[in-house]
Enzyme design. Structure first.
Site, mmCIF file in Angstrom:
data_model
loop_
_atom_site.group_PDB
_atom_site.id
_atom_site.type_symbol
_atom_site.label_atom_id
_atom_site.label_comp_id
_atom_site.label_asym_id
_atom_site.label_seq_id
_atom_site.Cartn_x
_atom_site.Cartn_y
_atom_site.Cartn_z
ATOM 1 N N ASP A 274 0.780 -0.943 -0.107
ATOM 2 C CA ASP A 274 0.076 0.284 0.259
ATOM 3 C C ASP A 274 0.590 1.382 0.067
ATOM 4 O OD1 ASP A 274 -2.904 0.658 2.240
ATOM 5 O OD2 ASP A 274 -2.488 1.635 -0.118
HETATM 6 C C1 GLC Z 1 -4.255 4.589 0.200
HETATM 7 C C2 GLC Z 1 -4.989 3.168 0.471
HETATM 8 C C3 GLC Z 1 -5.213 2.813 -1.217
HETATM 9 C C4 GLC Z 1 -4.802 3.280 -2.242
HETATM 10 C C5 GLC Z 1 -3.666 3.478 -2.357
HETATM 11 C C6 GLC Z 1 -3.198 4.499 -3.294
HETATM 12 O O1 GLC Z 1 -3.094 4.736 1.228
HETATM 13 O O2 GLC Z 1 -5.168 2.790 1.292
HETATM 14 O O3 GLC Z 1 -6.742 1.416 -1.205
HETATM 15 O O4 GLC Z 1 -4.673 2.243 -3.368
HETATM 16 O O5 GLC Z 1 -3.033 4.620 -0.714
HETATM 17 O O6 GLC Z 1 -3.727 5.561 -3.530
#
Ligand code: GLC
Length: 753
Positions: A274
């Site tokens: 993430d």
């Molecule tokens: C965020 C989220 C994830 C998302 C990623 C990119 O923190 O937790 O679901 O796809 O970052 O934005």
């Protein structure tokens, strides 16, 4: 004419550097390309080039505003080796990219589709696949390669801020809806990123909290849906979660990302972190977390040091790079797809509308049905969110669409009258209240609720004199970065309760009805006030066509067929995880004990006999259905068991039913839920009197529960009861069969070994 000496010299230099000839990436030469990378190139390739530094989320490597402004991030491009950047963008409710591009007049709108919970409430996998297909088309036509969706964590506690993006409390429903989404998106030749793997069931201190649970809860509840999706759809990528699981960050867990995901389930794709996840990047690489997004400078230094001191091997580095390249060669950016930047948003808006109507859940409709309303009726439409209808939640799952249709607009489009003064009064009040709120500059910033206006009895007396019915919308929005609160989010405010109670008193005194519409991101209290109103329709967060979809159901153009994918309890205290959510210490939880174990949602309410306000699987229709003739393919289980049942529309209007199959397994050495969902079918649109024969097939897997002491899934010998009905607490047909001997359906690697 290139000077031959120069060529020979450069080849000699490369040989000296141990760098072979410069192959250009193709499906067939990935290993050669990895060999041709220098050490620095390899280390760089393990992380993205980040979103623009302006994101405010901390330093990122590079700040290249990629070819698709607003995308969440990109992988490294290496022209020398013919490697293009792969573009990744959110999210589960549609493609999120910048609408405005500097220097351009045109806008880059996408479609805000219904969010996860309402998609799951359709219980219609082919419809969800259609939504996924439209999302995948927009992904591809705007030049993006990977859609960072679906969000598919279990809704363990109704206060989780991101529940709107997730599907259900139940792993079977979650898995089947998520699989439909993945198939829909990926049929366009773009990828998905099933997330957040695993046990990201809260937002409070999500980047550090340790989700502590039994191995059985992990396998039966928190991994089961991911297992189904990976084994049946092969998502192009999996996104590991921020949190720890039983003491180890999931992004650093070799047990999770390699032993379970790849060795047990056969996952062939790529794992990404993430965004800004974790701190031990060498551990992430070693665990099988192939790509670190969005990419930070300190990752490079740390990995270089780990390689130098031998804690990270080149085999692990090369392995991960190969997996990233195997993804790259599948992507439109590599294949040179000429994207149009012009997907058919009009057609997709219709897809969004149809899915939204089919996911709305009618909880109450009076003994004498109040809904559907006759067109032309004059409606006293109250509540801020009737006019500023919430189409989606906040955070990375947000989707900026061109024009969100409010409930007011939708009702007017459908031929209902809303008097101008009321419309003007709300417009003015909402504008004044919104002006008092802090400006919103970040998608992760909380959206403050607009306090409901206090209606005097005189005003209401006037409204009841000039209108046929009252329709009141209660709105809730939440999202990434924080969890909901019992008082502010689950319970209704004083002003909301006053609006409902006073309007009901005044309208009922004149023999007129009151309809409540719940435009909500997650479960709210629907018991303390439900007796005041005559009908309750849960519209959830229905996407760009919100108002038209609500109107389609309210006017009867569409007969509601949604069923709850999450329990509405009678009180928050009845939620089995209420006692330990979001963890200890209360102010800044370091860990959360999953003491509810496998008893999440209806598994708890049914097994422990705690009656909910509205149960999992529940939803009313404008017609009625019967279920009859349940027949099993045998009295004993041999390899599989089929169950057939006939569902009939016994009412006066066309409608769809969700036939649900629950299984009660024999109790053995370990306690089991009294029932578990093991099958569901959404019927076609049945005319009055029309019937449909539904067939379910149960495999040994469906009978099995997980035994940690044997690290195995086992279908226990004994008597099973098949229960078929229209909710988790209304079984219309039952039949039993026996399994003569235990079946070990799957040997796993235990958590301990
Ligand atoms: C965020 C989220 C994830 C998302 C990623 C990119 O923190 O937790 O679901 O796809 O970052 O934005």
């Amino acid at each position: 004419m290139v000077n031959i000496k120069t060529v020979l010299l450069s080849v000699a230099c490369m040989m000296a550097l141990g760098v072979s000839a410069q192959p250009k990436l193709s499906k067939a030469n990935i290993k050669d390309v990895v060999k041709a990378m220098t050490l620095d190139e390899k280390i760089e390739f393990l992380h993205g080039i980040g979103m623009p530094a302006a994101s405010g989320s901390g330093p990122v490597t590079g700040s290249v505003q990629g070819k698709v402004p607003g995308a969440a991030g990109e992988t490294q491009r290496m022209e020398r080796l013919g490697i293009p950047a792969i573009i990744m963008a959110d999210g589960p409710a549609g493609l999120r990219i910048d609408t405005i591009r500097s220097g351009e007049k045109r806008r880059y709108y996408t479609t805000a589709f219904p969010t996860g919970t309402i998609l799951a409430s359709t219980w219609n996998t082919s419809l969800v696949e259609e939504v996924g297909n439209a999302m995948g088309n927009e992904t591809k036509e705007y030049g993006v390669d990977i859609l960072l969706a679906p969000g598919m964590n279990i809704q363990r506690n109704l206060l989780c801020g991101r529940n709107y993006e997730y599907y259900s409390e139940d792993p079977y429903l979650t898995g089947h809806i998520a699989a439909a989404m993945v198939n829909g998106v990926q049929k366009n030749g773009v990828g998905t990123s099933v997330k957040h793997f695993a046990a990201n069931n809260q937002e409070t201190r999500r980047a550090s909290v340790d989700a502590r649970m039994s191995e059985r809860a992990l396998r039966e509840i928190y991994l089961r849906a991911f297992q189904y999706v990976v084994k049946t759809t092969q998502p192009w990528t999996v996104m590991s979660s921020y949190n720890k699981l039983n003491g180890t960050f999931t992004a650093e867990s070799k047990y999770l990302l390699t032993t379970i995901l790849r060795d047990e389930w056969g996952f062939k794709g790529m794992v990404t972190t993430d965004w800004f996840s974790g701190k031990d990047f060498a551990a992430q690489v070693a665990a099988g977390n192939d790509l670190m997004m969005p990419g930070r400078p300190n990752e490079t230094e740390q990995i270089k040091a780990a390689i130098a001191n031998g804690t990270l091997s080149m085999e692990e580095v090369d392995r991960n790079i190969e997996r990233i390249l195997e993804l790259v060669v599948k992507c439109p950016s590599f294949l040179g797809y000429k994207y149009s930047d012009n997907p058919d948003l009009k057609a997709h808006a219709e897809v969004s509308r149809n899915a939204a109507t089919e996911g709305m859940v009618l909880l109450k409709n009076g003994l004498t049905p109040v809904l559907p309303l006759k067109k032309g009726m004059s409606v006293a439409l109250l509540g801020n969110y009737s006019y500023k209808t919430i189409v989606g939640g906040t955070g990375s799952g947000e989707v900026p669409s061109a024009h969100n249709v409010s409930i007011a607009e939708g009702l007017q489009n459908a031929g209902f009258t809303i008097n101008k003064e009321l419309v003007a009064l709300h417009a003015k009040y909402i504008a004044e209240e919104v002006a008092k709120l802090p400006p919103r500059t970040q998608i992760i910033q909380k959206v403050e609720a607009i306090p409901e206006r206090l209606w005097t009895k005189d005003e209401l007396q006037q409204l009841v004199a000039n209108n046929d019915i009252a329709v009141i919308t209660i709105g809730r929005i939440a999202g990434e970065g924080r969890d909901r609160k019992v008082d502010a989010d689950y319970q209704l405010s004083e002003a909301e309760l006053a609006m409902l109670n006073n309007a009901s008193e005044v309208f009922h005194a004149k023999g007129k009805k009151v309809v409540a519409i719940l435009n909500i991101d997650g479960v709210i209290d629907a018991s303390t006030w439900a007796d005041k109103v005559d009908a309750i329709l849960v519209a959830w967060l229905p996407g760009v066509q919100a108002g038209n979809a609500v109107a389609d159901v309210v006017c009867g153009k569409v007969n509601p067929s949604g069923k709850l994918a999450i329990t509405f309890p009678k009180a928050y205290e009845d939620v089995p995880s209420a006692k330990d959510f979001p963890g200890v210490p209360a102010k800044k939880p370091q860990y959360c004990e999953y003491n509810d174990d496998i008893f999440v949602g209806y598994r708890y309410h049914n097994t422990k006999n705690v009656e909910p306000a509205y149960p999992f699987g529940y939803g009313l229709s404008y017609t009625t259905f019967s279920m009859s003739g349940l027949k099993l393919s045998g009295k004993t289980f041999n390899n599989k068991m089929t169950a057939t049942v006939t569902v009939k529309n016994t009412g006066k209007v066309d409608g769809k039913e969700v036939v649900q199959l629950y299984l009660s397994a024999p109790v053995t050495s370990q306690e089991k839920p009294s029932e578990e969902l093991k099958g569901f079918v959404k019927t076609k649109l049945l005319k009055p009197g029309e019937q449909q024969v539904i067939t379910f097939t149960l495999s040994a897997d469906d009978l099995a529960s997980y035994y940690p002491d044997q690290s195995s899934w086992i279908a226990d010998k004994g008597t099973y009861t098949v229960k078929v009905g229209n909710s988790s607490r209304n079984f219309l047909q039952e039949a039993t069969f026996t399994l003569k001997n235990d079946i070990v359906t799957e040997k796993c690697h235990g958590m301990k070994n």
